[in-house]
Enzyme design. Structure first.
Site, PDB file in Angstrom:
ATOM      1  N   LYS A   1     -67.345  26.070 119.178  1.00  0.00           N
ATOM      2  CA  LYS A   1     -66.802  24.711 119.264  1.00  0.00           C
ATOM      3  C   LYS A   1     -67.948  23.717 119.462  1.00  0.00           C
ATOM      4  CE  LYS A   1     -63.985  21.742 122.283  1.00  0.00           C
ATOM      5  NZ  LYS A   1     -63.212  21.698 123.549  1.00  0.00           N
TER       6      LYS A   1
ATOM      7  N   ASP B   1     -66.223  14.170 123.579  1.00  0.00           N
ATOM      8  CA  ASP B   1     -64.767  14.259 123.573  1.00  0.00           C
ATOM      9  C   ASP B   1     -64.156  13.198 124.471  1.00  0.00           C
ATOM     10  OD1 ASP B   1     -62.167  15.036 123.265  1.00  0.00           O
ATOM     11  OD2 ASP B   1     -62.310  16.758 124.621  1.00  0.00           O
TER      12      ASP B   1
ATOM     13  N   LYS C   1     -58.884  10.601 127.650  1.00  0.00           N
ATOM     14  CA  LYS C   1     -59.148  11.155 128.971  1.00  0.00           C
ATOM     15  C   LYS C   1     -59.351  10.043 130.003  1.00  0.00           C
ATOM     16  CE  LYS C   1     -61.716  15.200 127.237  1.00  0.00           C
ATOM     17  NZ  LYS C   1     -60.934  16.272 127.871  1.00  0.00           N
TER      18      LYS C   1
ATOM     19  N   ASP D   1     -69.244  19.283 125.447  1.00  0.00           N
ATOM     20  CA  ASP D   1     -68.122  19.951 124.778  1.00  0.00           C
ATOM     21  C   ASP D   1     -68.546  20.655 123.489  1.00  0.00           C
ATOM     22  OD1 ASP D   1     -65.482  20.646 125.092  1.00  0.00           O
ATOM     23  OD2 ASP D   1     -64.679  18.930 124.004  1.00  0.00           O
TER      24      ASP D   1
ATOM     25  N   ASP E   1     -56.132  15.587 122.599  1.00  0.00           N
ATOM     26  CA  ASP E   1     -57.176  16.119 123.483  1.00  0.00           C
ATOM     27  C   ASP E   1     -57.210  17.643 123.455  1.00  0.00           C
ATOM     28  OD1 ASP E   1     -59.299  15.933 125.236  1.00  0.00           O
ATOM     29  OD2 ASP E   1     -58.033  15.908 127.034  1.00  0.00           O
TER      30      ASP E   1
ATOM     31  N   GLU F   1     -58.194  19.298 120.938  1.00  0.00           N
ATOM     32  CA  GLU F   1     -58.844  19.229 119.626  1.00  0.00           C
ATOM     33  C   GLU F   1     -59.736  20.420 119.339  1.00  0.00           C
ATOM     34  OE1 GLU F   1     -62.150  18.823 122.007  1.00  0.00           O
ATOM     35  OE2 GLU F   1     -60.202  17.899 122.302  1.00  0.00           O
TER      36      GLU F   1
ATOM     37  N   ARG G   1     -59.350  23.602 119.677  1.00  0.00           N
ATOM     38  CA  ARG G   1     -58.687  24.705 118.978  1.00  0.00           C
ATOM     39  C   ARG G   1     -58.440  24.372 117.512  1.00  0.00           C
ATOM     40  NH1 ARG G   1     -53.960  24.463 123.252  1.00  0.00           N
ATOM     41  NH2 ARG G   1     -55.819  23.867 124.422  1.00  0.00           N
TER      42      ARG G   1
END
Length: 508
Positions: free
Chosen positions: A267, A272, A279, A290, A349, A351, A353
């Site tokens: 990933k 993010d 968030k 991230d 959020d 995202e 996956r």
């Protein structure tokens, strides 16, 4: 972009005075009756006098304690360092991880001294390798965005390991491996520590090319046009909200005599915000980390290539920036993923996956022996396992060896189940899947989602697969400890390299 800090590793078998140094490090343990001076190269008289003074000096032997004393004539150094190794018991040798942490802690805390001799107890090559690896991990700093280094101390540049096993033929390769592992972990740390103003999808792809130079690897980059054309709906769906468009990077090491084939998917969300499902502001700056999973798989493949291991290893870096804008994906949007499955986005959020699903499908098309994905995927991982332990889920044939490899490497990994009752929670009313499901056990729910994208092998069975959630251990917001510095940690690089070594050894 990534300025690697590397340490010179060497060994010494006899007279310390033959190798001038800035400090000599010896170990102290926490015994049942107080501090215990461990095996060391001091004369019996000096060791006895020092033992009598430990309590007066406030030396406890606790892990991470480093006490500096004036050097002794027999050491040829101006500073004698007492490094705590933690609890010890009579007749029990130190574990490799205890040696690794003690060496790393000492080297980390001795920044500013160019050359350090590490005279910790080493009974064999494995112990020397652990000390060397700890030193390589401890000798790290990240200063490239400071206008001045005034007041900052350079990391230790030379670590000399005092040991009786210098005649062993395996020692040289052990030191080489320790140096390469340190380089890979530190490069991962530096990528994670990059500010999002400088690390974004395009620059991350360029950094992958730069780090790959001089190694027998092939780097292929999908830009936004190719991603759109070939149907990478997860990566595009997440990345289209940013002016800095997404990338997919494939880093392939394919030696001619490969005996195994491993795919690693990472990933790479370079920042993010949560997208439209934004968030809270507090702590959002940490979301520069991230992309740690992509940094891990990149540097794992580069380490495997540097070691010349006979395995085909491919890293898939799924890179995007998750931003809110008029072009961003909305809750209730449906994305068509690479391979054709559709996903209803209930929370933007969730995202990671989505980009990982595309990478897992792409990796499956090459029929690897196993797929391992690494991601800072869920806050639920921290709730379940805390800040230092990664969760691993998936096929028993992969998760078991991964846990064993982590134990050997000295990293904290814990297997988690994938309960079948979680699968219905990601059903969607309008698409094949929803990107969120059962809140409780969210780390496992996310893994259940990813499992839906693992393809079948040539035998018609699902490809063996594991998911590693490193949301907590990839980034250290607390104080430094052992060989672990603040911010990026580089966790699981060592586990993945050890895993590849283990499967090769098992097949030999």
């Amino acid at each position: 972009m990534v300025k690697n800090t590397e340490i010179n590793l060497s060994t010494l078998a006899k007279d310390l005075k033959r190798t001038p140094s800035d400090a000599v490090v010896i170990g102290v343990g926490q015994g049942s009756d107080g501090p215990v001076l461990l095996e060391n190269p001091l004369t019996a008289k000096s060791a006895e006098a020092l033992t009598d003074s430990l309590k007066v000096l406030g030396v406890t032997g606790a892990a991470d304690q480093v006490v500096r004393l004036p050097g002794l004539p027999e050491t040829g150094s101006g500073v004698l360092v007492l490094a705590g190794v933690g609890k010890v018991a009579a007749g029990r040798p130190l574990t490799e991880e205890a040696l690794r942490r003690a060496a790393g802690s000492a080297v980390r805390q001795l920044s500013g001294l160019p050359t350090v001799v590490l005279a910790l107890p080493t009974a064999g090559v494995a112990d020397v390798a652990a000390v060397a690896e700890g030193a390589a991990l401890g000798a790290y700093s990240f200063t490239e965005y400071r206008s001045s280094n005034d007041g900052l101390k350079d990391p230790v540049r030379n670590a000399v390991i005092y040991t009786d096993v210098t005649a062993n033929d395996a020692l040289r390769s052990a030191l080489t491996r320790a140096g390469l592992i340190g380089k890979a972990v530190n490069a991962t740390r530096s990528l994670v520590n990059q500010p999002p103003s400088h690390l974004y999808p395009e620059s991350f792809a360029e950094a992958a090319k730069e780090l790959s130079k001089g190694l027998p690897v092939k780097v292929t980059v999908w830009d936004e046009k190719r991603l759109e054309k070939e149907g990478f709906g997860g990566i595009m769906g997440v990345g289209k909200g940013s002016t800095r468009q997404p990338r997919l990077v494939k880093v392939e090491y394919a030696p001619a005599k490969a005996t195994a084939k491993i795919a690693l998917v990472g990933k790479g969300i370079t920042f993010d915000t949560g997208g439209i499902s934004i968030k809270p502001a507090l702590g959002m700056g940490d979301m520069k980390s991230d992309m740690a999973g992509a940094a891990v798989v990149l540097n794992t493949v580069l380490a495997i290539a540097g070691l010349g291991l006979p395995v085909k290893a491919t890293a898939w870096l799924c890179i995007a920036e998750n931003m809110p804008s008029g072009a961003a994906s909305r809750p209730a949007d449906v994305l068509t993923m690479f391979g054709g499955k559709t996903v209803e986005v209930l929370n933007t959020d969730a995202e990671g996956r989505l980009v990982m699903a595309d990478g897992i499908v792409a990796a499956s098309l090459e029929y690897p022996d196993a797929i391992i994905d690494v991601a800072t995927l869920t806050g639920a991982q921290l709730i379940a396992l805390g800040n230092r332990t990664a969760g691993v889920m998936g096929s028993d044939s992969v998760t078991g060896p991964l846990k064993s490899a982590a134990d050997r490497a000295g990293e904290l990994v814990w297997p988690m189940p994938l309960p079948e009752e979680l699968r219905p929670s990601i059903d969607s009313q309008v698409a094949d899947l929803a990107n969120i499901g059962e809140r409780h056990g969210g780390m496992m729910t996310a893994a259940v989602f990813l499992r839906e994208f693992v393809g079948k092998g040539k035998d018609g069975e699902q490809i063996p697969w594991a998911h590693i959630d490193i949301a907590g251990p990839s980034f250290n917001n607390g104080s430094p400890y052992g060989y672990t510095h603040k911010q990026g940690t580089g966790c699981t690089v060592r586990t993945l390299v050890a895993y590849v070594e283990d499967i090769l050894a098992a097949a030999a």
